[in-house]
Design a protein around this motif. Structure first.
Motif, PDB file in Angstrom:
ATOM      1  N   LEU A 136     -23.189  29.304 -16.122  1.00 32.77           N
ATOM      2  CA  LEU A 136     -23.061  30.732 -16.419  1.00 32.77           C
ATOM      3  C   LEU A 136     -21.766  31.057 -17.173  1.00 32.77           C
ATOM      4  N   SER A 137     -20.952  30.044 -17.451  1.00 37.01           N
ATOM      5  CA  SER A 137     -19.625  30.281 -18.020  1.00 37.01           C
ATOM      6  C   SER A 137     -19.528  29.791 -19.460  1.00 37.01           C
ATOM      7  N   ASP A 138     -18.768  30.523 -20.265  1.00 36.42           N
ATOM      8  CA  ASP A 138     -18.437  30.066 -21.606  1.00 36.42           C
ATOM      9  C   ASP A 138     -17.376  28.974 -21.517  1.00 36.42           C
ATOM     10  N   ARG A 175     -10.334  19.749 -17.808  1.00 35.62           N
ATOM     11  CA  ARG A 175     -10.518  19.384 -16.400  1.00 35.62           C
ATOM     12  C   ARG A 175     -11.935  18.870 -16.242  1.00 35.62           C
ATOM     13  N   MET A 176     -12.049  17.610 -15.812  1.00 34.18           N
ATOM     14  CA  MET A 176     -13.353  16.978 -15.673  1.00 34.18           C
ATOM     15  C   MET A 176     -13.534  16.510 -14.234  1.00 34.18           C
ATOM     16  N   GLY A 177     -14.682  16.818 -13.654  1.00 36.39           N
ATOM     17  CA  GLY A 177     -14.936  16.393 -12.281  1.00 36.39           C
ATOM     18  C   GLY A 177     -16.416  16.285 -11.990  1.00 36.39           C
ATOM     19  N   LYS A 178     -16.736  15.531 -10.932  1.00 34.88           N
ATOM     20  CA  LYS A 178     -18.128  15.424 -10.502  1.00 34.88           C
ATOM     21  C   LYS A 178     -18.635  16.813 -10.102  1.00 34.88           C
ATOM     22  N   ALA A 179     -19.861  17.099 -10.465  1.00 40.81           N
ATOM     23  CA  ALA A 179     -20.439  18.410 -10.177  1.00 40.81           C
ATOM     24  C   ALA A 179     -20.995  18.477  -8.766  1.00 40.81           C
ATOM     25  N   TYR A 214     -21.796  23.412 -10.647  1.00 36.43           N
ATOM     26  CA  TYR A 214     -22.879  23.335 -11.620  1.00 36.43           C
ATOM     27  C   TYR A 214     -23.377  24.736 -11.992  1.00 36.43           C
ATOM     28  N   LEU A 215     -23.619  25.569 -10.972  1.00 36.71           N
ATOM     29  CA  LEU A 215     -24.094  26.925 -11.222  1.00 36.71           C
ATOM     30  C   LEU A 215     -23.055  27.737 -11.992  1.00 36.71           C
ATOM     31  N   LEU A 266     -21.750  30.484   3.909  1.00 37.06           N
ATOM     32  CA  LEU A 266     -22.193  29.182   4.400  1.00 37.06           C
ATOM     33  C   LEU A 266     -22.810  28.362   3.267  1.00 37.06           C
ATOM     34  N   PHE A 267     -23.598  29.025   2.426  1.00 32.12           N
ATOM     35  CA  PHE A 267     -24.206  28.350   1.284  1.00 32.12           C
ATOM     36  C   PHE A 267     -23.128  27.806   0.345  1.00 32.12           C
ATOM     37  N   MET A 268     -22.086  28.614   0.091  1.00 31.89           N
ATOM     38  CA  MET A 268     -21.010  28.188  -0.811  1.00 31.89           C
ATOM     39  C   MET A 268     -20.293  26.969  -0.258  1.00 31.89           C
ATOM     40  N   VAL A 269     -20.059  26.961   1.050  1.00 30.21           N
ATOM     41  CA  VAL A 269     -19.378  25.819   1.672  1.00 30.21           C
ATOM     42  C   VAL A 269     -20.235  24.566   1.560  1.00 30.21           C
ATOM     43  N   ILE A 270     -21.521  24.707   1.901  1.00 29.74           N
ATOM     44  CA  ILE A 270     -22.426  23.561   1.840  1.00 29.74           C
ATOM     45  C   ILE A 270     -22.579  23.086   0.398  1.00 29.74           C
ATOM     46  N   ALA A 271     -22.692  24.026  -0.537  1.00 35.57           N
ATOM     47  CA  ALA A 271     -22.887  23.686  -1.953  1.00 35.57           C
ATOM     48  C   ALA A 271     -21.719  22.901  -2.519  1.00 35.57           C
TER      49      ALA A 271
END
Length: 341
Positions: free
Chosen positions: A75-77, A61-65, A70-71, A16-21
């Protein structure tokens, strides 16, 4: 029973958090490695020559966060997070940003064609079509009348031949003077009457409140078609010029290699800096590129080339990174390149 219940509960809660996020937008952009794409299917010169290898454009690839992206990026290279004002101009809307990116792509195509055809010593004819609206200034007369993407081609019923002529005419008007602009919007001709007013930040200058650039069309023979769909920005211009030129001449400059690269191109053949060079190196490596052209920026310490070299070492690629300042430098390098065995 309790363990299963808690596991399911936390699983559902996390989902649910992932969907809302994913629906909560943040004031940031996230960029990540895109693709390295062969240019031969994208660019077609009429009766052009074939090539054994390939030139490739590279993208990010560029997009609104949102919260999730964002998270993940943090955490990613080779994923970058940018505040809005680092990507869009001050007070620039999403629509204006997209229009600007598409126009930059269109301009890069034109510059690539100019450079390639001039190098091949093939004549070019120019057709001036007006001025292209990039953005509209808030609280100025054009704010509720013109839109980004409009093409203005007449003032008071008369056509003009350059953006300089347009600006000169408007700037000579007295504050309060009404002018009629004729323009195209989505293929439809429209007109609007606008009152010239002083600029808020400089009362000594008057205008209608638009950012603009020349809109011109090139006519060449043989004809060339560049299909970029929804790719925006100017960073593919340099690689466009190489692919066009290679199809115009009998000698195959690819020599059988997969050659990627990036960089803006100006009409005089200068290769310029771009954003996201690190991510483009990753994309090119994944696509199997053997050579990568990177803007050298006259040897600047923080050049795209130096950043590309660092990334290439970090990912342990065998791809050769080549510094380039001009189109002619790239051609000279390719002419000296030994054919792939």
């Amino acid at each position: 029973m309790n363990k299963r219940f808690y596991f399911r509960f936390f699983f559902i809660l996390a989902a649910l958090f992932m969907v809302i996020a994913s629906f909560i937008s943040l004031p940031y952009y996230v960029s990540k490695p895109g693709m390295a794409k062969e240019l031969k299917p994208i660019i077609e010169v009429e009766n052009g020559f074939d090539e054994q290898g390939s030139f490739m454009l590279t993208t990010i690839r560029m997009g609104k966060a949102n919260i999730y992206s964002y998270l993940l990026a943090s955490l990613s290279d080779y994923q970058e997070i940018y505040p809005l004002d680092a990507v869009r101009g001050e007070e620039e809307t999403e629509e204006e940003y997209n229009v600007r990116q598409m126009h930059l792509m269109a301009s890069s195509k034109q510059s690539a064609i100019e450079v390639a055809y001039k190098k091949a010593e093939i004549p070019i004819e120019y057709e001036y079509k007006g001025v292209y609206v990039l953005n509209v200034v808030d609280n100025m007369p054009a704010a509720d009348k013109l839109q980004p993407g409009d093409r203005i081609f007449k003032i008071n019923g008369h056509e003009f031949t350059s953006s300089e002529e347009f600006i000169e005419f408007v700037s000579k008007q007295k504050a309060g003077t009404e002018i009629t602009l004729t323009y195209l919007r989505r293929g439809e001709e429209e007109s609007t009457t606008i009152q010239v007013q002083p600029f808020p930040d400089d009362a000594t200058r008057v205008g209608v409140g638009i950012g603009l650039v020349d809109d011109k069309e090139l006519h060449v023979n043989p004809n060339v078609v560049i299909k970029t769909d929804d790719i925006g920005g100017p960073s593919a211009g340099f690689m466009f010029s190489l692919e066009i030129y290679n199809q115009l001449i009998e000698e195959d400059l690819t020599k059988g290699y997969a050659i990627a690269g990036t960089g803006t191109i100006s009409a005089d053949g200068k290769v310029g800096r771009i954003g996201g060079i690190e991510q483009k190196i990753v994309a090119a490596d994944k696509a199997g590129a053997e050579i990568f052209f990177a803007p050298n920026e006259q040897g600047a310490k923080d050049s795209n080339y130096n950043a590309a070299i660092k990334t290439a070492k970090d990912i342990n690629t065998k791809m050769k990174i080549v510094p380039i300042d001009t189109f002619d430098e790239a051609i000279d390098y390719l002419k000296e390149l030994q054919p792939k065995k």
